[in-house]
Design a protein around this motif. Structure first.
Motif, PDB file in Angstrom:
ATOM      1  N   VAL A 191      38.575  57.213  39.559  1.00  0.00           N
ATOM      2  CA  VAL A 191      38.919  55.953  40.226  1.00  0.00           C
ATOM      3  C   VAL A 191      38.684  54.728  39.341  1.00  0.00           C
ATOM      4  O   VAL A 191      38.929  53.601  39.768  1.00  0.00           O
ATOM      5  CB  VAL A 191      38.148  55.791  41.555  1.00  0.00           C
ATOM      6  CG1 VAL A 191      38.528  56.861  42.541  1.00  0.00           C
ATOM      7  CG2 VAL A 191      36.665  55.750  41.318  1.00  0.00           C
ATOM      8  N   SER A 192      38.208  54.923  38.119  1.00  0.00           N
ATOM      9  CA  SER A 192      37.913  53.790  37.250  1.00  0.00           C
ATOM     10  C   SER A 192      39.125  52.889  36.961  1.00  0.00           C
ATOM     11  O   SER A 192      38.944  51.665  36.887  1.00  0.00           O
ATOM     12  CB  SER A 192      37.257  54.261  35.954  1.00  0.00           C
ATOM     13  OG  SER A 192      38.107  55.106  35.238  1.00  0.00           O
ATOM     14  N   PRO A 193      40.354  53.402  36.812  1.00  0.00           N
ATOM     15  CA  PRO A 193      41.480  52.466  36.609  1.00  0.00           C
ATOM     16  C   PRO A 193      41.682  51.518  37.794  1.00  0.00           C
ATOM     17  O   PRO A 193      41.980  50.335  37.604  1.00  0.00           O
ATOM     18  CB  PRO A 193      42.686  53.385  36.437  1.00  0.00           C
ATOM     19  CG  PRO A 193      42.128  54.664  35.961  1.00  0.00           C
ATOM     20  CD  PRO A 193      40.785  54.783  36.613  1.00  0.00           C
ATOM     21  N   ILE A 245      41.059  45.960  39.997  1.00  0.00           N
ATOM     22  CA  ILE A 245      40.444  45.048  40.968  1.00  0.00           C
ATOM     23  C   ILE A 245      39.573  44.014  40.255  1.00  0.00           C
ATOM     24  O   ILE A 245      39.632  42.816  40.566  1.00  0.00           O
ATOM     25  CB  ILE A 245      39.636  45.837  42.013  1.00  0.00           C
ATOM     26  CG1 ILE A 245      40.577  46.644  42.905  1.00  0.00           C
ATOM     27  CG2 ILE A 245      38.760  44.919  42.860  1.00  0.00           C
ATOM     28  CD1 ILE A 245      39.890  47.637  43.810  1.00  0.00           C
ATOM     29  N   LEU A 246      38.776  44.445  39.287  1.00  0.00           N
ATOM     30  CA  LEU A 246      37.935  43.518  38.533  1.00  0.00           C
ATOM     31  C   LEU A 246      38.770  42.517  37.736  1.00  0.00           C
ATOM     32  O   LEU A 246      38.435  41.331  37.655  1.00  0.00           O
ATOM     33  CB  LEU A 246      37.002  44.286  37.599  1.00  0.00           C
ATOM     34  CG  LEU A 246      35.870  45.052  38.280  1.00  0.00           C
ATOM     35  CD1 LEU A 246      35.101  45.870  37.251  1.00  0.00           C
ATOM     36  CD2 LEU A 246      34.957  44.116  39.021  1.00  0.00           C
ATOM     37  N   PHE A 247      39.879  42.976  37.158  1.00  0.00           N
ATOM     38  CA  PHE A 247      40.760  42.064  36.426  1.00  0.00           C
ATOM     39  C   PHE A 247      41.378  41.032  37.371  1.00  0.00           C
ATOM     40  O   PHE A 247      41.508  39.861  37.026  1.00  0.00           O
ATOM     41  CB  PHE A 247      41.863  42.843  35.703  1.00  0.00           C
ATOM     42  CG  PHE A 247      42.800  41.964  34.948  1.00  0.00           C
ATOM     43  CD1 PHE A 247      42.412  41.365  33.771  1.00  0.00           C
ATOM     44  CD2 PHE A 247      44.079  41.715  35.435  1.00  0.00           C
ATOM     45  CE1 PHE A 247      43.274  40.534  33.070  1.00  0.00           C
ATOM     46  CE2 PHE A 247      44.948  40.893  34.747  1.00  0.00           C
ATOM     47  CZ  PHE A 247      44.547  40.295  33.559  1.00  0.00           C
ATOM     48  N   GLY A 248      41.750  41.468  38.571  1.00  0.00           N
ATOM     49  CA  GLY A 248      42.289  40.539  39.563  1.00  0.00           C
ATOM     50  C   GLY A 248      41.269  39.492  39.967  1.00  0.00           C
ATOM     51  O   GLY A 248      41.592  38.304  40.089  1.00  0.00           O
ATOM     52  N   LEU A 249      40.028  39.901  40.181  1.00  0.00           N
ATOM     53  CA  LEU A 249      38.974  38.947  40.516  1.00  0.00           C
ATOM     54  C   LEU A 249      38.731  37.963  39.376  1.00  0.00           C
ATOM     55  O   LEU A 249      38.546  36.766  39.606  1.00  0.00           O
ATOM     56  CB  LEU A 249      37.680  39.691  40.854  1.00  0.00           C
ATOM     57  CG  LEU A 249      37.674  40.458  42.172  1.00  0.00           C
ATOM     58  CD1 LEU A 249      36.408  41.283  42.288  1.00  0.00           C
ATOM     59  CD2 LEU A 249      37.801  39.501  43.333  1.00  0.00           C
ATOM     60  N   TYR A 250      38.765  38.464  38.161  1.00  0.00           N
ATOM     61  CA  TYR A 250      38.610  37.584  36.996  1.00  0.00           C
ATOM     62  C   TYR A 250      39.752  36.566  36.930  1.00  0.00           C
ATOM     63  O   TYR A 250      39.519  35.376  36.703  1.00  0.00           O
ATOM     64  CB  TYR A 250      38.557  38.417  35.715  1.00  0.00           C
ATOM     65  CG  TYR A 250      38.678  37.602  34.458  1.00  0.00           C
ATOM     66  CD1 TYR A 250      37.609  36.847  33.995  1.00  0.00           C
ATOM     67  CD2 TYR A 250      39.873  37.567  33.740  1.00  0.00           C
ATOM     68  CE1 TYR A 250      37.717  36.087  32.842  1.00  0.00           C
ATOM     69  CE2 TYR A 250      39.993  36.816  32.596  1.00  0.00           C
ATOM     70  CZ  TYR A 250      38.907  36.076  32.148  1.00  0.00           C
ATOM     71  OH  TYR A 250      39.033  35.311  31.008  1.00  0.00           O
TER      72      TYR A 250
END
Length: 92
Positions: A40-42, A47-52
């Motif tokens: 599930v890491s991708p 999600i982390l890139f979207g938050l950034y």
């Protein structure tokens, strides 16, 4: 090297490592114990890139500089243009 080539290079390198881990080409006890996270890491990275991205956009929006002098100059130019059009016969 352009930004696009940098992004493609890094993404392909990360994807190659992820595929080798998921495909079972690399054997290690740690990898076997954390296979669920690896799968599930991708999604987590997207999600982390979207938050950034949202954080950067909001930060730059809230810290945007106002140009009061330019606004005053623009308003004066608009009034001058309206007066010039009025003198040439254009009625609102």
């Amino acid at each position: 090297m352009t930004k696009l080539l940098e992004w493609i290079s890094v993404t392909s390198a990360v994807l190659a490592v992820w595929c080798s881990l998921v495909g079972g080409y690399v054997k290690h006890k740690f990898i076997d114990e954390n296979m669920n996270f690896i799968l599930v890491s991708p999604i987590i990275f997207v999600i982390l890139f979207g938050l950034y991205a949202v954080t950067v956009v909001l930060y730059r929006t809230f810290t945007f500089n106002n140009c009061e002098e330019a606004a005053i100059q623009l308003k004066a130019e608009i009034l001058e243009a309206k007066k010039d059009l009025h003198d040439k016969g254009l009625r609102w």
